[in-house]
Design an enzyme around this catalytic site. Structure first.
Site: not given
Ligand SMILES: Cc1cc2nc3c(=O)[nH]c(=O)nc-3n(C[C@H](O)[C@H](O)[C@H](O)COP(=O)(O)OP(=O)(O)OC[C@H]3O[C@@H](n4cnc5c(N)ncnc54)[C@H](O)[C@@H]3O)c2cc1C
Length: 597
Positions: A442
Site C-alpha cells: 500500500e
Molecule cells: C505480500 C505482498 C502483498 C501485496 N499485495 C498487493 C496487492 O494486493 N495488490 C497490488 O497491486 N500490489 C500488492 N503488493 C505490491 C506492493 O504494493 C508493492 O510491492 C509496493 O507498492 C512497492 O512496490 P515495489 O515492490 O515494486 O517497489 P519499488 O517501487 O521498486 O520500490 C523500491 C524502493 O524504492 C523506493 N522508491 C521508489 N520510488 C521512489 C521515489 N520516487 N522516491 C523515494 N523512494 C522511492 C521505495 O520506497 C522502495 O523502498 C503486495 C506486495 C507484497 C510483498
C-alpha cells in the site's frame, strides 16, 4: 503460546470517552449506532477474534497457502475457510457496508475497532476481508448501479471477495509504467490481458467467485498515469443480469514464498483476454483506485497497531513472570529467587514505548476514521471540506507511522523475551515477521512521506496541517487554566510552533531545490507523527480525568504513560528536526558510483 485479549476497555475509552462517537454518530444520522448495540458488537467481535482467529494465527504461519500448478487453485491454511464462513454467518462482512447493498450501515470508525481485533488476532487471515472492504469502497463510489447490484452485493454479503490488481513485475510504486491492456469487446465489455504480481487474495478457496479490480490501459491511452483505467474482472464471468457463467480467462500462475503473513495468499495473476467491465471514466482509473488505496492505507496502519498490541500483551505477561537478576535498587520480590524482569528500567522502557505508541496510535487512527464518516455522511459542506483536508493529511501519517511503530513494537516485545523471543515457541518472531510487510505494501514508508510533504503540504499548501494545528490550538485554549494538564499543554504548544516553523523552512528550501522534499520527507513524517501523538496523549489524559467510567487506576495509568511519552518519546522530534535541517546535501554528495567502494 501466544495470547490475544481484545483490549475492550481501551477501545471503548478511545471511541466513547476521547472521540465522543455517540454524539458524532447521532449527528451524522447513524440511527442504529447506539451504545448498547455497539457494546454488544465489540463483545462479540472480541469473542470471534480471540476464540476463532487467534488460535489459527500460528497454524497459518506454519502451513502457509498451497497452489495447485495444474489447476491454478489456491488453498488457504487449515481452518481459514471455516473461520471465513463463521465471519460471514455472523454478519461481519457487511458491518460497515451500505444497507442498500445488504450491509448493516454502521460507521466506518466503529468498524475500525473490529478491524484492529482481527489484525491482532490473525493478520494473514484479515487480509482477505480487508481487500473486500477496499473493493466495496471503490465500487460504492465509482461503479454504475448495475455493477453495484451485480458485484458489490455479493461482496458485502461475503459470498465473493475482492482484490486490488495494480502491481506488475516492472512497476510497483510507479504505476505510470503499467502495461496490462484492455481492448473493447462488441458487447460493451473489455478483454483484459497482462500479468499482475503480488496480488493479495488473488486466488483462494473461501468463495466461489473473486472480483478483481484491475488497472489496465485502453488502446491509444496516453502514456503514464493519465492513461490508466479501472476494470472489474471476475474470476467467474458474470453478465449484467447477475447470472454467473463460465470461468473467466484469469488464472493464478503461482504464489509467493515470503517472510511473513504465510496464510495470506500472494498471487501472480495472469489475465488472458479476460472479460472485464470498465468502472467510471476511461483513463481516470487511478483516481478511482485511490479510493480503494486510501481506505486500504488506513487499514494497513491499523494492521501495525493490532500487531503491536498483541506483541505488547505477550511481552507484558512474560515480563511479569520471568525471573532474572535483582533490581539495581534492591530486591523487589525477596521471597522469590530473583525479581521479575518488569522491575528493570530497560525492560520497562521497551514495554512503555509499546504502550505509549499503541494507545496514542489508536486515537490517531480512530480519529482519522471518524473523518471518513463525516465525509460520507456529513451535511455541512464546510465541515466536510475540513474533514477531507484533514483525512488527506493524516492518511500517510497513519499508514507510515503506525506500521513503522508496529515493526518497532514487535521488536521491543520480542526483545523482552530474550532468546525465547527468537525461537518459534512463543510466537513472537512470527509477529515481528508479519509486521514487516505493513511498511511496504500500500505504498512504502518513503512513498507515504512523499505524499505527506510533497503533496499534502507543498501542493495543497498544508491545508490539512493547518486544520490539525487549529485542533491543537483549540484544545490548548480550552485547558489553558487547567493546572492538572499544564505539564502536557505547554510542551504541546511548543511542539506545534516548531512544527509550523519547520514546515515553513522546508517549504522555502524546496522552492529552490526539489530534492529537499525527498531528503526531508521521512523525517518530516515522523516529526509530524510524534507531535500528533502528543496531542492525542494530552487529550487522553483530559478524557480519562473527565470520564465517570474511568477508575483511579485507569486515570493513573493514562497520566503516567503520557508523562513517559512526553519525556522519552517526544524528544525523538529533535533528532528528526536536526536531520531535516541538514538538508539534501549530505544525502546527494556521494556519487552513486562510489557507494560500493
Ligand atoms: C505480500 C505482498 C502483498 C501485496 N499485495 C498487493 C496487492 O494486493 N495488490 C497490488 O497491486 N500490489 C500488492 N503488493 C505490491 C506492493 O504494493 C508493492 O510491492 C509496493 O507498492 C512497492 O512496490 P515495489 O515492490 O515494486 O517497489 P519499488 O517501487 O521498486 O520500490 C523500491 C524502493 O524504492 C523506493 N522508491 C521508489 N520510488 C521512489 C521515489 N520516487 N522516491 C523515494 N523512494 C522511492 C521505495 O520506497 C522502495 O523502498 C503486495 C506486495 C507484497 C510483498
Amino acid at each position: 503460546m501466544n495470547r490475544y485479549q481484545a483490549p475492550l476497555r481501551d477501545l471503548r475509552f478511545a471511541l466513547y470517552d476521547v472521540l465522543g462517537v455517540e454524539a458524532l454518530y447521532a449527528r451524522l444520522g447513524f440511527a442504529s449506532a447506539q451504545r448498547e448495540l455497539m457494546d454488544a458488537v465489540l463483545e462479540e467481535g472480541a469473542k470471534f477474534t480471540q476464540n476463532v482467529l487467534a488460535p489459527l494465527n500460528a497454524v497459518g504461519d506454519r502451513e502457509g497457502c498451497t497452489h495447485d500448478a495444474a489447476t491454478g487453485a489456491v488453498s488457504a491454511p487449515s481452518g481459514f475457510k471455516q473461520a471465513y464462513a463463521q465471519f460471514v454467518d455472523g454478519g461481519w462482512s457487511g458491518l460497515v457496508a451500505p444497507e442498500a447493498y445488504g450491509g448493516q450501515g454502521l460507521p466506518e470508525s466503529f468498524g475500525v475497532a473490529l478491524k484492529e481485533m482481527i489484525d491482532a488476532a490473525n493478520l494473514a487471515w484479515g487480509n482477505y476481508p480487508l481487500l473486500s472492504h477496499g473493493a466495496t469502497e471503490a465500487l460504492k463510489q465509482h461503479a454504475e448501479e448495475w455493477q453495484r447490484q451485480v458485484f458489490l452485493k455479493p461482496i458485502v454479503e461475503g459470498r465473493w471477495t475482492g482484490t486490488m490488481c495494480l502491481t506488475e513485475p516492472h512497476c510497483g510504486t510507479d504505476l505510470g509504467l503499467l502495461k496490462t491492456k484492455a481492448s473493447p469487446n462488441p458487447d460493451g465489455s473489455f478483454a483484459i490481458s497482462g500479468t499482475k504480481i503480488f496480488i493479495t487474495a488473488g486466488e483462494h478457496d473461501f468463495t466461489d467467485n473473486i472480483v478483481h479490480l484491475v488497472l489496465a490501459r485502453l488502446p491509444d491511452a496516453p502514456a503514464g498515469t493519465k492513461g490508466i483505467s479501472l476494470f472489474i474482472v471476475p474470476k467467474m464471468k458474470v453478465g449484467r443480469d447477475g447470472v454467473v457463467g463460465a470461468h473467466n480467462a484469469v488464472r493464478c500462475g503461482s504464489i509467493e514464498h515470503k517472510m511473513g503473513i504465510h496464510g495470506s495468499a500472494t498471487c501472480v495473476m495472469h489475465f488472458d483476454s479476460a472479460q472485464g467491465w470498465l468502472i467510471g471514466q476511461p483513463n481516470k482509473g487511478l483516481m478511482a483506485m485511490f479510493t480503494m488505496m486510501n481506505t486500504a492505507r488506513l487499514a494497513v496502519g491499523i494492521q501495525g497497531l493490532g500487531l503491536a498490541d498483541r506483541a505488547f500483551q505477550n511481552a507484558l505477561a512474560y515480563a511479569r513472570e520471568r525471573l532474572q537478576m535483582r533490581s539495581l535498587s534492591g530486591a523487589k520480590y525477596p521471597d522469590k529467587p530473583a525479581d521479575p524482569i518488569i522491575v528493570h528500567p530497560d525492560v520497562r522502557r521497551m514495554l512503555l514505548t509499546c504502550k505509549a505508541l499503541i494507545e496514542g496510535s489508536r486515537l490517531l487512527a480512530y480519529h482519522a476514521a471518524t473523518l471518513v464518516d463525516i465525509l460520507d455522511h456529513g451535511a455541512d459542506t464546510e465541515e466536510k471540506k475540513r474533514a477531507d483536508e484533514l483525512l488527506g493529511f493524516l492518511t500517510p501519517i497513519v499508514k507510515a507511522c503506525l506500521t513503522e511503530w508496529g515493526v518497532e513494537c514487535t521488536y521491543h516485545a520480542l526483545q523482552c523475551f530474550g532468546g525465547h523471543g527468537y525461537i518459534a515457541e512463543h510466537g513472537m518472531e512470527q509477529l515481528a515477521r508479519d509486521a514487516r510487510i505493513t511498511t511496504l505494501y500500500e505504498g512504502t514508508t518513503g512513498i507515504q512521506a512523499l505524499d505527506l510533504l510533497g503533496r499534502k503540504i507543498m501542493q495543497l499548501q498544508g491545508a490539512g496541517l493547518l486544520a490539525f494545528l487549529s485542533m491543537i490550538e483549540d484544545f490548548c485554549k480550552q485547558h489553558t487554566d487547567d493546572p492538572a494538564l499544564a505539564e502536557f499543554i505547554v510542551p504541546l504548544q511548543d511542539k506545534a510552533r516548531q512544527w509550523q516553523t519547520l514546515t515553513l523552512e522546508v517549504g522555502k528550501r524546496a522552492a529552490t531545490d526539489a530534492d529537499e522534499v525527498g531528503a526531508a520527507s521521512v523525517d518530516y513524517l515522523f516529526f509530524s507523527g510524534y507531535v500528533a501523538l502528543a496531542y492525542w496523549w494530552a487529550r487522553a489524559v483530559a478524557a480519562a480525568d473527565a470520564s465517570s467510567a474511568a477508575s483511579a487506576d485507569f486515570r493513573t495509568a493514562k497520566r503516567e504513560t503520557a508523562r513517559f511519552y512526553f519525556a522519552r518519546i517526544l524528544p525523538r522530534t529533535l533528532a528528526h528536526a536536526e536531520a531535516i535541517r541538514a538538508g539534501a546535501k549530505p544525502l546527494l554528495a556521494l556519487d552513486a558510483a562510489l557507494f560500493g567502494l
